[in-house]
Write a protein that holds these residues in place. Structure first.
Motif, short mmCIF file in Angstrom:
data_model
loop_
_atom_site.label_atom_id
_atom_site.label_comp_id
_atom_site.label_asym_id
_atom_site.label_seq_id
_atom_site.Cartn_x
_atom_site.Cartn_y
_atom_site.Cartn_z
N VAL A 97 39.11 75.72 11.70
CA VAL A 97 39.30 77.11 11.29
C VAL A 97 40.44 77.13 10.28
O VAL A 97 41.48 76.50 10.48
CB VAL A 97 39.64 78.00 12.49
CG1 VAL A 97 39.84 79.44 12.04
CG2 VAL A 97 38.54 77.90 13.54
N SER A 98 40.27 77.85 9.18
CA SER A 98 41.31 77.90 8.15
C SER A 98 41.32 79.27 7.50
O SER A 98 40.40 80.09 7.71
CB SER A 98 41.07 76.82 7.09
OG SER A 98 39.82 77.03 6.44
N ILE A 100 44.73 87.16 10.09
CA ILE A 100 45.19 85.91 10.70
C ILE A 100 45.38 86.09 12.20
O ILE A 100 44.95 85.24 13.00
CB ILE A 100 46.52 85.44 10.06
CG1 ILE A 100 46.31 85.12 8.59
CG2 ILE A 100 47.08 84.23 10.80
CD1 ILE A 100 47.60 84.89 7.81
N ILE A 142 42.03 86.04 13.86
CA ILE A 142 41.45 84.70 13.90
C ILE A 142 42.09 83.87 15.02
O ILE A 142 41.39 83.18 15.79
CB ILE A 142 41.61 84.00 12.54
CG1 ILE A 142 40.70 84.66 11.50
CG2 ILE A 142 41.32 82.51 12.64
CD1 ILE A 142 40.92 84.18 10.08
N LEU A 143 43.41 83.91 15.13
CA LEU A 143 44.09 83.16 16.18
C LEU A 143 43.60 83.60 17.56
O LEU A 143 43.37 82.77 18.45
CB LEU A 143 45.61 83.34 16.07
CG LEU A 143 46.28 82.79 14.81
CD1 LEU A 143 47.79 82.99 14.90
CD2 LEU A 143 45.97 81.32 14.60
N ILE A 181 43.49 79.80 19.28
CA ILE A 181 44.34 78.76 18.70
C ILE A 181 45.73 79.35 18.41
O ILE A 181 45.91 80.57 18.39
CB ILE A 181 43.73 78.18 17.42
CG1 ILE A 181 43.41 79.30 16.41
CG2 ILE A 181 42.46 77.39 17.75
CD1 ILE A 181 42.81 78.79 15.10
N VAL A 200 46.93 78.08 12.18
CA VAL A 200 45.77 77.89 11.31
C VAL A 200 46.24 77.38 9.94
O VAL A 200 47.25 77.86 9.40
CB VAL A 200 44.98 79.22 11.17
CG1 VAL A 200 45.82 80.30 10.51
CG2 VAL A 200 43.69 79.00 10.42
N VAL A 217 50.82 76.14 6.87
CA VAL A 217 50.24 76.51 8.16
C VAL A 217 50.89 77.81 8.63
O VAL A 217 52.10 77.98 8.51
CB VAL A 217 50.48 75.41 9.22
CG1 VAL A 217 50.03 75.88 10.60
CG2 VAL A 217 49.75 74.13 8.83
N SER A 222 51.49 79.93 11.98
CA SER A 222 51.44 79.85 13.44
C SER A 222 51.76 81.21 14.05
O SER A 222 52.17 82.15 13.35
CB SER A 222 52.47 78.83 13.95
OG SER A 222 53.79 79.28 13.69
N ARG A 237 49.48 71.76 16.22
CA ARG A 237 48.21 71.46 15.54
C ARG A 237 48.50 70.74 14.23
O ARG A 237 49.39 71.14 13.48
CB ARG A 237 47.41 72.74 15.28
CG ARG A 237 46.94 73.41 16.57
CD ARG A 237 46.32 74.77 16.30
NE ARG A 237 45.10 74.71 15.53
CZ ARG A 237 43.91 74.41 16.04
NH1 ARG A 237 43.77 74.15 17.32
NH2 ARG A 237 42.83 74.39 15.28
#
Length: 204
Positions: free
Chosen positions: A15-16, A26, A29-30, A35, A38, A50, A52, A97
């Protein structure tokens, strides 16, 4: 012996986000993917940073996009890295990650701490078999019958007798390097003490 690499353990569908992805997107998505961070990619698919959970929580009106929020440069790994090297990098930089890139620098996967934990979920029987066949028989050319290998919850107990004292640390080191081994208990004995100061000295 072949030890598993970053390429073996990484999650290939990574996932990006892009530089322009917003704070709210964002965060969604997290949460959606469960997660904690990303990677942020440039137009060529290469990680440039990244974002976080910590980055989202400590923003100070610096902006609302991934480019504003991300930690950079991105700390990355390649598929050929050993998992030990990856674990040390993650510990050094205190990250959970690790983006994995190909030879062109493009994102091809992500290695997480939970991926690393998969190593320690190997069955005891598989660990015992690798030690007996790969470490003792093929690598050290020892007879498996001279040693007893017991594995319980990843903890290896070695007992028996080897010919030379100098073999003991070698056996222990190779067993500790086997994927899935948590610890090695040494109960080995030896016939010849070739490590003592008097070894090889004729005292007649």
């Amino acid at each position: 012996m072949r030890h598993r690499s970053v390429g073996d353990l990484m999650t290939q569908t990574a996932v990006s986000v892009q530089r322009g992805t917003t704070f709210k997107e964002i965060a969604r998505i997290l949460d959606e993917f469960g997660i904690t961070a990303v990677p942020v990619l440039d137009g060529n698919g290469c990680p440039v940073g990244v974002v976080s959970e910590a980055d989202l929580l400590r923003r100070h009106n610096t902006g609302n996009t991934a480019a504003d929020l991300m930690s950079h440069p991105a700390i990355t790994a390649t598929p050929g890295w050993s998992v030990v090297r990856a674990a040390r990098v993650m510990e050094k930089h205190q990250i959970k990650r690790l983006p994995v890139i190909d030879s062109e620098g493009r994102l091809i996967g992500v290695l997480s701490r939970s991926d690393l934990l998969q190593l320690f979920l190997r069955r005891d029987h598989a660990i015992q078999e690798e030690i007996l066949e790969d470490v003792l028989t093929h690598t050290l050319r020892l007879s498996p019958s001279c040693l007893t290998v017991e594995v319980t919850d990843g903890v290896v107990t070695l007992s028996g007798t080897v010919i030379r004292h100098s073999l003991v640390p070698v056996v222990l080191r190779l067993c500790r390097s086997v994927d899935g081994v948590v610890d090695v208990i040494d109960r080995l004995d030896y016939e010849q003490d070739d490590l003592s100061d008097d070894a090889g000295v004729d005292t007649r």
